[in-house]
Enzyme design. Structure first.
Site: not given
Length: 388
Positions: A202, A297, A329
Site C-alpha cells: 500500500s 481492492d 486491499h
C-alpha cells in the site's frame, strides 16, 4: 536453568535523539530484554497519542473519518486474538531484534527478524509497511517477518515518519537512510548485502517505488544504488495518486490532507508519471519488479498496478504482475495469513529463492500452510467491517 539468547550486534548512534537507542550488551536476560522492549512500546504509545490529537485537528473530525475509524477499531477487535499472538511473538521471541537505530530522527528505528539457524549470507527482505502514510509502523510487518524468517529469509522492518510528523519527502528520506543502513550492516546479522529484496504494501509500496526513482534520478545524493537490489515487490500500491484521490476521499482521507501529505506535488509523487520521464539508460538500473494486487481492492484499484506495469514495461524494465482474484486491499497480508492461507508470502518466498545467487543458502521449494491464528468466523466478520 541458564538462558541462551541470540547476540545482537552493537549499533553506533549519532545525533540528538528523542530517546535513547537500544544498546544491549551481548549477554542479557529475557526479562531485561522484555522490560526494555515494553519501555519502547510505551514511548511509541505516547508518541501515537500526541500524533492522534494532531490528526484529529487535521481531519477536522468529519463524520466520514469517524465512521472509518470506528470500522478500523471494530476490525482490530475482531482480529485481536491473532494480533495478540503476533504481538507476543514480536515482544518475546529472541529471533526478533527490535528498535535498532538507523538514523538520527526519532522514528529512525528498525526491527530485524533472524532465521532460526542463521548461516552466512542469508537472503534479506526489507518490508515497508502501509498505513495511508498516517498509521504505518514497523511492527505491522511482524506477521510477514514471522513467516518469512521461519523459511530462511532475514526480514528488516524500518519505521519511518508518518503524517503529520512528516511529509512524503521526509518518509522517502527515512527509507533511503534505512536501506543504506541495511546495505552497510546486514552482514552483522548474517545477511547478504548482495541479495536484498524490497517489499512494500500500500503506502509502503508507493514510498518504495519513489525511493527507487529518486535513487535513479539523483544518484549523487543517494548513498546506495537500486541496481544492487535483487527485486522490488509492490503489494496493492497506489502508484498514480491523481487516479486515487477520489477513492481516498471516500475512505475519509480528505483531498486537502492528501495534498499536504504529498507536499502539494501530486504529479511528482506519482511513480506512474515519473517512470515515463526516465531515460533508457536509467531504466536499466531498476531491479526486477513484481507487482501484486487483489481484484476486489476497494481502496486502491488493481488498475493502479496494471498501469504502473505498462509504463515500466514501456521504459524497458523487467516486470511481473499477478492479480489475486476476489482479494481485498488487506487480504494478502492480514486476513489470509491469519487464516493459514498464504498465497502472497508463498509467492514472495519463490521470488527470493529463484533470484538468489548460487552460493546463497537454499530456500525450501515447498512451504506448509502457517498455523491459523484466529477462528474463521472472526476473520469473516472482520472482512465485512474492514475499512480498507
Amino acid at each position: 536453568m541458564s538462558h541462551i539468547v541470540m547476540e545482537r550486534p552493537s549499533v553506533e548512534t549519532t545525533g540528538l535523539e528523542r530517546r535513547k537507542s537500544v544498546q544491549l550488551p551481548y549477554e542479557t536476560t529475557p526479562r531485561h530484554q522484555c522490560s526494555l522492549d515494553l519501555a519502547e512500546v510505551s514511548a511509541e504509545v505516547w508518541l501515537i497519542t500526541k500524533l492522534a490529537a494532531k490528526l484529529l485537528w487535521a481531519f477536522r473530525v468529519s463524520s466520514k473519518w469517524i465512521a472509518m475509524f470506528v470500522k478500523l477499531l471494530t476490525f482490530t477487535c475482531l482480529l485481536l486474538p491473532a494480533f495478540l499472538r503476533i504481538f507476543y511473538f514480536w515482544l518475546l521471541d529472541v529471533r526478533v531484534h527490535k528498535n535498532i537505530r538507523y538514523g538520527t530522527q526519532g522514528r529512525n528505528l528498525l526491527d530485524v527478524y533472524m532465521v532460526p539457524e542463521p548461516k552466512a549470507k542469508m537472503p534479506v527482505v526489507v518490508f515497508l509497511s502501509g498505513g495511508a502514510w498516517i498509521i504505518g509502523y514497523k511492527a505491522w510487518g511482524a506477521l510477514m517477518g514471522r513467516v518469512l524468517s521461519s523459511y530462511g529469509i532475514i526480514v528488516v522492518t524500518p519505521d519511518y515518519r508518518n503524517f503529520p510528523q512528516g511529509l512524503l519527502p521526509d518518509m522517502i528520506t527515512d527509507i533511503n537512510v534505512a536501506i543504506a543502513y541495511v546495505f552497510d550492516n546486514i552482514h552483522l546479522f548474517n545477511g547478504d548485502p548482495d541479495n536484498i529484496t524490497i517489499v512494500g504494501q500500500s503506502a509502503g509500496a508507493h514510498i518504495g517505488a519513489l525511493v527507487l526513482l529518486d535513487a535513479i534520478e539523483n544518484p549523487s545524493s543517494i548513498p546506495w544504488s537500486p541496481s544492487r537490489l535483487r527485486n522490488f515487490i509492490g503489494i496493492s500500491g497506489p502508484y498514480n495518486i491523481q487516479d486515487s484521490i477520489e477513492r481516498f476521499h471516500d475512505h475519509g482521507l480528505d483531498r486537502s490532507v492528501l495534498a499536504r501529505i504529498m507536499n502539494n506535488d501530486i504529479l511528482h509523487h506519482s511513480p506512474t508519471d515519473r517512470v515515463t520521464k526516465l531515460g533508457s539508460n536509467q531504466s536499466t538500473l531498476l531491479p526486477s519488479i513484481h507487482l501484486f494486487h487483489g481484484t476486489a481492492d476497494r481502496t486502491v484499484s488493481w488498475h493502479s498496478s496494471a498501469k504502473f506495469a505498462q509504463v515500466l514495461q514501456a521504459a524497458g524494465a523487467t516486470v511481473h504482475v499477478k492479480y489475486y482474484a476476489n482479494k481485498t486491499h488487506t487480504d494478502p497480508i492480514i486476513e489470509d495469513p491469519i487464516e493459514g492461507d498464504d498465497p502472497l508470502l508463498n509467492d514472495v518466498i519463490a521470488i527470493v529463492r529463484e533470484s538468489s545467487p548460487p552460493y546463497s543458502p537454499k530456500l525450501p521449494l515447498q512451504t506448509t500452510s502457517p498455523q491459523r491464528l484466529c477462528p474463521h468466523a472472526l476473520v469473516a466478520a472482520a472482512r465485512i467491517v474492514n475499512p480498507f
